[in-house]
Scaffold this motif. Sequence first.
Motif, mmCIF file in Angstrom:
data_model
loop_
_atom_site.group_PDB
_atom_site.id
_atom_site.type_symbol
_atom_site.label_atom_id
_atom_site.label_comp_id
_atom_site.label_asym_id
_atom_site.label_seq_id
_atom_site.Cartn_x
_atom_site.Cartn_y
_atom_site.Cartn_z
ATOM 1 N N SER A 123 35.423 31.512 25.191
ATOM 2 C CA SER A 123 34.345 30.564 24.917
ATOM 3 C C SER A 123 32.986 31.167 25.246
ATOM 4 O O SER A 123 32.043 31.079 24.450
ATOM 5 N N LEU A 124 32.883 31.804 26.424
ATOM 6 C CA LEU A 124 31.614 32.407 26.828
ATOM 7 C C LEU A 124 31.258 33.584 25.924
ATOM 8 O O LEU A 124 30.094 33.766 25.555
ATOM 9 N N HIS A 125 32.266 34.362 25.534
ATOM 10 C CA HIS A 125 32.041 35.504 24.643
ATOM 11 C C HIS A 125 31.473 35.030 23.310
ATOM 12 O O HIS A 125 30.545 35.640 22.752
ATOM 13 N N GLU A 126 32.013 33.933 22.789
ATOM 14 C CA GLU A 126 31.514 33.362 21.534
ATOM 15 C C GLU A 126 30.070 32.895 21.690
ATOM 16 O O GLU A 126 29.246 33.076 20.788
ATOM 17 N N GLU A 127 29.770 32.292 22.846
ATOM 18 C CA GLU A 127 28.406 31.826 23.107
ATOM 19 C C GLU A 127 27.430 32.998 23.136
ATOM 20 O O GLU A 127 26.335 32.930 22.566
ATOM 21 N N VAL A 128 27.813 34.077 23.824
ATOM 22 C CA VAL A 128 26.947 35.252 23.936
ATOM 23 C C VAL A 128 26.728 35.886 22.561
ATOM 24 O O VAL A 128 25.601 36.242 22.201
ATOM 25 N N ASN A 129 27.799 36.016 21.774
ATOM 26 C CA ASN A 129 27.669 36.572 20.424
ATOM 27 C C ASN A 129 26.805 35.673 19.543
ATOM 28 O O ASN A 129 26.025 36.157 18.711
ATOM 29 N N GLY A 130 26.958 34.359 19.736
ATOM 30 C CA GLY A 130 26.112 33.419 18.996
ATOM 31 C C GLY A 130 24.653 33.573 19.381
ATOM 32 O O GLY A 130 23.753 33.469 18.542
ATOM 33 N N ILE A 182 20.741 43.848 32.661
ATOM 34 C CA ILE A 182 21.805 43.816 31.657
ATOM 35 C C ILE A 182 21.315 43.079 30.421
ATOM 36 O O ILE A 182 20.671 42.034 30.514
ATOM 37 N N SER A 183 21.617 43.622 29.262
ATOM 38 C CA SER A 183 21.241 42.965 28.007
ATOM 39 C C SER A 183 22.398 42.077 27.561
ATOM 40 O O SER A 183 23.528 42.233 28.024
ATOM 41 N N MET A 184 22.103 41.179 26.633
ATOM 42 C CA MET A 184 23.139 40.299 26.110
ATOM 43 C C MET A 184 24.214 41.101 25.373
ATOM 44 O O MET A 184 25.389 40.744 25.405
ATOM 45 N N GLN A 185 23.812 42.197 24.724
ATOM 46 C CA GLN A 185 24.780 43.033 24.013
ATOM 47 C C GLN A 185 25.758 43.672 25.001
ATOM 48 O O GLN A 185 26.967 43.710 24.772
ATOM 49 N N GLU A 186 25.240 44.158 26.120
ATOM 50 C CA GLU A 186 26.090 44.759 27.155
ATOM 51 C C GLU A 186 27.022 43.714 27.764
ATOM 52 O O GLU A 186 28.194 43.985 28.035
ATOM 53 N N TYR A 187 26.469 42.532 27.971
ATOM 54 C CA TYR A 187 27.266 41.434 28.524
ATOM 55 C C TYR A 187 28.410 41.081 27.574
ATOM 56 O O TYR A 187 29.545 40.857 27.982
#
Length: 330
Positions: free
Chosen positions: A204-211, A299-304
């Motif tokens: 769920s969090l991964h989807e949020e970050v990618n979004g 940390i960037s969102m891409q790295e996260y």
Amino acid sequence: MQLRNLKFVIYLIVGFIVLFTTAYCQSLSSLENKLQELNQRYSRQTSVLDSLKIVLDNRAKQIDSEKKKPDYDESNIKKLMSASITISNKIDVQQKKVNGTANEIEKTKTELEKKYTAVIDSLSELERSGKYKGDKDELKARILNLTEKKILTAPKIYSLSFNPEKILALNPASAKTAEEKKIYGEYLKEALDEVDSKLKKVKSLHEEVNGMISLQKKTKKFLEEVEFGSNIDRTALSLRGQRTNAAASPSYNDETYTENARSIASQIQSYIYILKQLDFDVRSNDAAKFTFDSSGKNISMQEYSELLGEVEKRLADYQIVLANKIGNHK
């Protein structure tokens, strides 16, 4: 006539979404203020706790030093030990306060997560409807801002409570009794349930970050126009950019920024530890690939996203192995 009725229904739905979102935003503001106050309280309480621990440590060193003296004063040592017990009791009381505040923070984060999700979903529905008459760029920016907040205040995920390698070593078929076989099966089932739960949260969090990353790209032009932050140019929002995001997020100040960085740092450490737990083959050492600033500020969102993706993959692999192991021994 039917077309007119359809338009009326659409406008009614859009109006409802706007009213619903406005009411939820007011509730959000209250919860955000509560979280900020709790974070401030937690910071004060941990500061007091750390100070008490330093005093106790110094007192222990003082007692050791007194005992080493050839002509030490026993009564003086007893006084020091008595004072140490008092400090130790204060530490216990303070630790309970810290734990209580930490629990309140996690509960508030869970409430915020639900409300952020509800508002984001409503605004996204409003955007998809094509009937929004306001500034569409501002609407996108609002969704982006709320998604960012949701990610940064996500409830903490804890490392696995069991040793994954030892759990996989369990073999119900080798059990000497039916009771022992049952116990092995229960251990495996509990481990699978925990992995299922954690995998669901990470996904769920991964989807949020990618979004979030996708939204950043879509709103890049608008964000540059209102000077949201230079880090947008890298298509990966660094937490450092939040200070310049104040125009879009009035509730963000330096203190909130620090708490968000600390929250991300805490999450990062948990995820890296989970990777270490699942690294049975020392040659792979997936956790070593992620070396982030412990403060969480750089940390960037891409790295996260990459870190979350690796954790998701490893948990999914382990989930399959556990499920097969349980299925083979039923």
